[in-house]
Scaffold this active site. Sequence first.
Site, mmCIF file in Angstrom:
data_model
loop_
_atom_site.group_PDB
_atom_site.id
_atom_site.type_symbol
_atom_site.label_atom_id
_atom_site.label_comp_id
_atom_site.label_asym_id
_atom_site.label_seq_id
_atom_site.Cartn_x
_atom_site.Cartn_y
_atom_site.Cartn_z
ATOM 1 N N SER A 13 -5.991 3.046 4.894
ATOM 2 C CA SER A 13 -5.464 2.245 3.785
ATOM 3 C C SER A 13 -6.562 1.400 3.149
ATOM 4 C CB SER A 13 -4.307 1.351 4.247
ATOM 5 O OG SER A 13 -3.507 0.947 3.146
ATOM 6 N N SER A 34 0.798 -1.226 0.000
ATOM 7 C CA SER A 34 0.000 0.000 0.000
ATOM 8 C C SER A 34 0.832 1.278 0.000
ATOM 9 C CB SER A 34 -0.951 0.014 1.204
ATOM 10 O OG SER A 34 -2.060 -0.822 0.960
ATOM 11 N N LYS A 60 -0.267 3.746 -2.508
ATOM 12 C CA LYS A 60 -1.271 4.790 -2.304
ATOM 13 C C LYS A 60 -0.658 6.183 -2.183
ATOM 14 C CE LYS A 60 -4.824 1.797 -0.221
ATOM 15 N NZ LYS A 60 -4.185 0.481 -0.037
#
Length: 273
Positions: free
Chosen positions: A116, A60, A63
């Site tokens: 997240s 993640s 992101k």
Amino acid sequence: MTNRRRGCVVAVAALMLSLSAAAAAPVADRYPGLAAAHLLMRDDAVVSAHAADTRRPMASLTKLMTALLAVESGRDDGEAVTVTAAAARETGTRLGLSAGQRLRFGDLLAATLIGSDNDACHALADALAGSEAAFVARMNARARELGLVHTHYENACGHDASAHVSTARELAALALVAIQQPRILVRTSQPEAAITTLDATPRTFRFGNHNELIGRYPGAIGIKSGTTPAAGRCLVAYAQRDGHAALLVLLDARERWWTATRLLDDALGGNVP
């Protein structure tokens, strides 16, 4: 390209040149075996690195690019976004959004960075580009603009994929751009948040920050953690203390929080040259 974006490109190009120079005269790995790859900076200098130019899954940490494009789009935090069916089908960490729900753009950004949440992340991508595939093309174009030559995205949220990779060095460069954006930094420094839909029957979602340094490590003010089976436990951490700043990237660190605390303590305490 806007002057602001051009300025970021120039700044990161200068950073990448300085990091490349460090790579030419290798920086010592002062922390062997703590992660598959890492890079630690104190103020403007790289003080420790290991496998920092090796392509690896990034989970993640992906992101960060999604969020960067979101804030660079100029879209207002109060703008209403309708959740698509594709976003509602997301897997992994998620809020549990339903197709047709309406949320504020800034709240989806918060859920992406703090919780997240993949459905919030995907909803942002669809709102910005019409589809995740079109948004991923923008992610890769922005990576090229920033000189991130070893970074490639296959999705907006960080799912494992064979060609979805970056390096510790390039994630550090991306993080240095992201933390210049107040809308990103203020959110990644929040221990928890709550958002409410704009629907006739509102629903509230609460979530905590997956970066366990936030609210626990003195001086920690961002920026993102991530975990997948292929990537392992990953982290980009930023902290300030006693007039110094430290930026740390960990990829596949078995003891992520203990390792981050030790390395940040060394950098901020002046225990590394």
